[in-house]
Write an enzyme that holds these catalytic residues in place. Structure first.
Site, PDB file in Angstrom:
ATOM      1  N   ASP A  50      -6.701   1.858   9.157  1.00 32.27           N
ATOM      2  CA  ASP A  50      -5.556   1.666   8.287  1.00 32.27           C
ATOM      3  C   ASP A  50      -5.007   0.263   8.598  1.00 32.27           C
ATOM      4  OD1 ASP A  50      -3.566   2.529   6.548  1.00 32.27           O
ATOM      5  OD2 ASP A  50      -2.227   2.993   8.208  1.00 32.27           O
ATOM      6  N   LYS A 100      15.626  -8.632 -11.527  1.00 34.58           N
ATOM      7  CA  LYS A 100      14.763  -9.109 -10.436  1.00 34.58           C
ATOM      8  C   LYS A 100      15.442 -10.208  -9.613  1.00 34.58           C
ATOM      9  CE  LYS A 100      10.299  -7.527 -11.726  1.00 34.58           C
ATOM     10  NZ  LYS A 100       8.929  -7.739 -11.895  1.00 34.58           N
ATOM     11  N   ASP A 138      -1.782   6.388  10.424  1.00 35.89           N
ATOM     12  CA  ASP A 138      -0.493   6.857  10.941  1.00 35.89           C
ATOM     13  C   ASP A 138       0.284   7.690   9.938  1.00 35.89           C
ATOM     14  OD1 ASP A 138       0.116   4.898   9.179  1.00 35.89           O
ATOM     15  OD2 ASP A 138       1.114   3.563  10.590  1.00 35.89           O
ATOM     16  N   ASP A 186      -3.155   9.750   5.731  1.00 31.49           N
ATOM     17  CA  ASP A 186      -4.393   9.560   6.490  1.00 31.49           C
ATOM     18  C   ASP A 186      -4.946  10.864   7.045  1.00 31.49           C
ATOM     19  OD1 ASP A 186      -4.278   6.730   6.248  1.00 31.49           O
ATOM     20  OD2 ASP A 186      -2.726   6.682   7.779  1.00 31.49           O
TER      21      ASP A 186
END
EC number: 7.2.2.13
Length: 1022
Positions: free
Chosen positions: A375, A486, A716, A720
């Site tokens: 990852d 934005k 983590d 996963d």
């Protein structure tokens, strides 16, 4: 998964009457369903269509009666716990699995032999009874030990349950109600605010500044904006869906529940993780292979001698006793305990190096790893956004992103930098949490989003206290960031008397900020923003964006005092101040930087041929930039896109095989067939998968396993967990890891550092080498233990070595030396070797058996027999007299047996001589095992090269000698174990053989080193 009627539950059970095949097919179909991408279309529906589909009034919500009906139909909004293995089953697996089974069979055969003897003799010898009891005890003790070691493992669903929010705010019958989250149903109208956990999958109907933290689900470290807008075809990326169990960080939102419980995206991941079939560990496959070899040898020898003893005229009952005796003698009783202790010691050693091993066998698996799927966020990177670059004065400046601030610094004397720092500090809502004055700035906790925290820390480091700066420039008005504008804007009182009284500061998306500016500050002076400067801005923006960094633009404006006098009421709703024609100051770009040790760690994985693949939920550009930063894509290696850009040709004209590196987008991965994925994995050495979903991580792991790779996965997040569970070894992060990922993993990195994996690989490879040495040492003494029995049958001589003495070797003198080999240092740089090929490189192979049994074992047996014949000759029985004497020797009623010199021996006297022979044979084995232990220290190096630095091994040599002397000379041993004191000279009979073994093996290894790949290596290198 969109559900009008709501019945597409993903349960992984099947009814029994369909038969096992049906059940298996259904389970496979269910698994395939779960592995498919999330199939939602609710994000594409308009609010009217949503109302029609779920019958929800978007102001009054469901009626209570309708909600009760749906609850009765769909069940509670909770995750179904998977079928768990009862603790007693786990315990039985430890007691009866693998090697233990061999010892149990041995024990049963011993009891059987004792039973036969007890039935056919008046006073049977108790040897077999003792042996059976000891074997049973060994299995039970080691079984309990292993069970205790692994009892702390695999509680996957419990931690998923911890993720479920306790309460939810719903609107039913037009009233707001706070109900238990389990009672939320599809179609409910739910409200969430900052700090809440999302109670189910929601389609957002309205939102005010709502941001959610999806990191546990998608791996994106930035909080994601949520609004009613349909912004992406992919349900995981669109803005108008909020997912069950993610956290709302700020703002408020109202939405319609579209899925509950197991049907939510998180529920699917949970079901997927808990229902994956977990493969066996490489070491358990190796041990099974070893058991097959040992059992094969034992049964072959046993049956051969059973037939031979019948031919030699023994009664069949005696022949059965021999058969059982030979099979049991082949079982290395001490080996089960040795392997368990070796693995435990390595696990303890790894824990000191921040690798916590949950499953003992995983220790070795990491050493066999050939592919690591890692990852990105938090594993390869520091998991904290950090300012990496600034662009001001028409120049890119590099900031310091190292963990300990040991990197570069830039020129801070420019007036433009002072203006930029002021905007970054003021137009920023992040604040340090209280009472952290003695904590280093980079380590301080911050309230605020990741980008603002990065700016806050950067300015605090470069310019001193941001709080002081904010106190001097009091905030009067603010327009918070929103996805339409934005930008974020604030107006402050200006303490600097040389400038106007009010300062407007603004930050946001660079192109939006630039559009609002008409001037730009260069070296502290404002100048018109011409096309040349716009091009310079564009180039800088593209360059920083191409590094995978998140770029923000900054501008300010001094509000003229004549229009905006002190006390002016600024209105942020009906804007009454200028937001155009501002002065552009510069850009700042942020990235979650790589950890310092990762580049070196990836290099260390590369040199022994371990492939490192990055699998992340982040953007491809960011992923590629980090991959280059940590060496996953090495310098000079290009992707298809790089080649196309260099040659200035369309991407489809580039041959994919020309590109060593490859960045695959989750969107493309979704449409790949398994064959196409295999092709990518096979032909590219450096691969990055970006924007992947949890299901895709799992598919990538399975793809690597199809290539025959042993796969380690690091991760983590909750996302996963399926991949962690499916991998040969799952590695979770101890600090940042979610509970779920820790439960699904086999190993936890306590410091979250990828570099610790390299340590783990090294330890895993070392334990495999050392287990080989330990097994070679243990098996060698099997031959001197079996041959006395065989000669006893064939040559009809008095028994040279008894059962009790065999146990004293296997469970006494050999134990500490065998375990001490686990402490042996690596022979060479084991991190330069290619990963072990599980198909060809076995823990126990024919060459190891040939060395242990055929060569060293035979020399040891000769040493034992030499001592045996010396003692009998000294007592008057020359070797020629011994042949065929067994029947009379063992007959209790013969009390006048003559030796070679005509002396007569009673039964009692004969037995004392026989037991003295047993003791001396035992002592001889101990002495030749000295040499065996020393030669087993190394498989290729010379002992002189390897040295005798292993203190535990030296202790083992003294310990086995002391134990042998104790058993021989301790008063009372003649009664307890039938062991008798030896004359000092008898100890020396085996010394020449011990020296011979040492010299023989040194010579063998010398030839092996001189002629690599020669005949000696092919035949004897284990």
């Amino acid at each position: 998964m969109g559900r009008g009627t709501g019945h597409d539950q993903y349960e992984l059970a099947a009814t029994s009457e369909g038969g096992r095949k049906k059940k298996r097919d259904k389970k496979k179909k269910d698994m395939d369903d779960l592995k498919k991408e999330v199939d939602l279309d609710d994000h594409k529906l308009t609010l009217d269509e949503l109302h029609r589909k779920y019958g929800t009034d978007l102001t009054r919500g469901l009626t209570s009666s309708r909600a009760a009906e749906i609850l009765a139909r769909d069940g509670p909004n909770a995750l179904t716990p998977p079928p768990t293995t009862p603790e007693w089953v786990k315990f039985c697996r430890q007691l009866f699995g693998g090697f233990s089974m061999l010892l149990w069979i041995g024990a049963i055969l011993c009891f059987l032999a004792y039973g036969i003897q007890a039935a056919s003799e008046d006073e049977p010898a108790n040897d077999n009874l003792y042996l059976g009891v000891v074997l049973s005890a060994v299995v039970i003790i080691t079984g309990c030990f292993s069970y205790y070691q692994e009892a702390k493992s695999s509680r996957i669903m419990d931690s998923f349950k911890n993720l479920v929010p306790q309460q939810a705010l719903v609107i039913r019958d037009g009233e707001k109600k706070c109900i238990n989250a389990e009672e939320v149903v599809a179609g409910d109208l739910v409200e969430v605010k900052g700090g809440d956990r999302i109670p189910a999958d929601l389609r957002v109907a309205s939102a005010q500044g709502c941001k959610v933290d999806n990191s546990s689900l998608t791996g994106e470290s930035e909080p994601q904006t949520r609004s009613p807008d349909f912004s992406n075809e992919n349900p995981l990326e669109t803005r108008n869906i909020a997912f069950f169990s993610t956290n709302c960080v700020e703002g408020t939102a109202r939405g319609v529940v579209i899925n509950t419980g197991d049907r939510t995206v998180m529920g699917r991941i949970a079901t997927l993780a808990s229902s994956l079939e977990v493969g066996r560990t490489p070491i358990s496959i190796e041990i099974e292979h070893f058991i097959h070899i040992i059992t094969g040898v034992a049964v072959f020898l046993g049956v051969s001698f059973f037939i031979l003893s019948l031919i030699l005229g023994y009664a069949w009952l005696e022949a059965v006793i021999f058969l059982i005796g030979i099979i049991v003698a082949n079982v290395p009783e001490g080996l089960l305990a040795t392997v368990t202790v070796c693995l435990t010691l390595t696990a303890k050693r790894m824990a000191k190096k921040n690798c916590l091993v949950k499953n003992l066998e995983a220790v070795e698996t990491l050493g066999s790893t050939s592919t690591i799927c890692s990852d990105k966020t938090g594993t390869l990177t520091q998991n904290r956004m950090t300012v990496a670059h600034m662009w001001f004065d028409n120049q890119i400046h590099e900031a310091d992103t190292t963990e300990n601030q040991s990197g570069t610094s830039f020129d801070r004397s420019s007036a433009t930098w002072a203006a930029l720092a002021r905007i970054a500090g003021l137009c920023n809502r992040a604040v340090f949490l209280a009472e952290q004055s003695n904590v280093p700035i980079l380590k301080r906790d911050v309230a605020g989003d990741a980008s603002e925290s990065a700016l806050l820390k950067c300015i605090e480091l470069c310019c001193g206290s941001v709080n002081d700066m904010r106190d001097k420039h009091v905030k009067i008005a603010e327009i918070p960031f929103n996805s339409t504008n934005k930008y974020q804007l604030s107006i402050h009182k200006n303490a600097n008397s040389e400038e106007s009284k009010h300062l407007l500061v603004m930050k946001g998306a660079p192109e939006r900020i630039l559009d609002r500016c008409s001037t730009i500050m260069i070296h502290g002076k404002e100048q018109p923003l011409d096309d040349e400067m716009k091009d310079a801005f564009q180039n800088a923006y593209v360059e920083l964006g191409g590094l995978g960094e998140r770029v923000l633009g900054f501008c300010h404006y001094f509000l003229p005092d004549d229009q905006f006098a002190e006390g002016f009421q600024f209105d942020t709703e009906e804007v009454n101040f200028p937001t155009e024609n501002l002065c552009f100051i510069g850009l700042m770009s942020m990235i979650d930087p790589p950890r310092a040790a990762v580049l070196d760690a990836v290099g260390k994985c590369r040199s022994p041929g371990i492939k490192v693949i990055m699998v992340t939920g982040d953007h491809p550009i960011t992923a590629k930039a980090i991959a280059k930063g940590v060496g996953i894509i090495s310098e000079g290696n290009e992707t298809v896109e790089d080649i196309a850009a260099r040659l200035n040709i369309p991407i489809n004209e580039v041959n994919p095989r020309d590109a060593k590196a490859c960045v695959v987008h989750g969107g493309e991965l979704k449409d790949l067939t398994p064959e196409q994925l295999d092709d990518i994995l096979k032909h590219h050495t450096e691969i990055v998968f970006a924007r992947t979903s949890p299901q895709q991580k799992l598919i990538i792991v399975e793809g690597c396993q199809r290539q025959g790779a042993i796969v380690a996965v690091t991760g983590d997040g909750v996302n996963d967990s399926p991949a962690l569970k499916k991998a040969d070894i799952g590695v979770a992060m101890g600090i940042a890891g979610s509970d779920v990922s820790k439960q699904a993993a086999d190993m936890i990195l306590l410091d979250d550092n990828f570099a610790s994996i390299v340590t783990g690989v090294e330890e895993g490879r070392l334990i495999f080498d050392n287990l080989k040495k330990s097994i070679a040492y243990t098996l060698t003494s099997n031959i001197p233990e079996i041959t006395p029995f065989l000669l006893f049958i064939i040559a009809n001589i008095p028994l040279p070595l008894g059962t009790v003495t065999i146990l004293c070797i296997d469970l006494g003198t050999d134990m500490v030396p065998a375990i001490s080999l686990a402490y042996e240092a690596a022979e060479s740089d084991i991190m330069k070797r290619q990963p072990r090929n599980p198909r060809t490189d076995k823990l126990v192979n024919e060459r190891l058996i040939s060395i242990a049994y055929g060569q060293i074992g035979m020399m040891q047996a000769t040493a034992g027999f030499f001592t045996y014949f010396v003692i009998l000759a000294e007592n008057g029985f020359l070797p020629s007299t011994l042949l065929g004497i067994r029947v009379k020797w063992d007959d209790k009623y013969v009390n006048d047996l003559e030796d070679s010199y005509g002396q007569q021996w009673t039964y009692e006297q004969r037995k004392i001589v026989e037991y003295t022979c047993h003791t001396s044979f035992f002592a001889s084995i101990v002495i030749v095992q000295w040499a065996d232990l020393i030669i087993c220290k190394t498989r290729r190096n010379s002992i002189i090269q390897q040295g005798m630095k292993n203190k535990i091994l030296i202790f083992g040599l003294f310990e086995e000698t002391a134990l042998a002397a104790f058993l021989s000379y301790c008063p009372g041993m003649d009664v307890a174990l039938r062991m008798y004191p030896l004359k000092p000279s008898w100890w020396f009979c085996a010394f020449p053989y011990s020296l011979l073994i040492f010299l023989y093996d040194e010579a063998r290894r010398f030839i092996l080193r001189r002629n690599p790949d020669g005949w000696v290596e092919r035949e004897t290198y284990y």
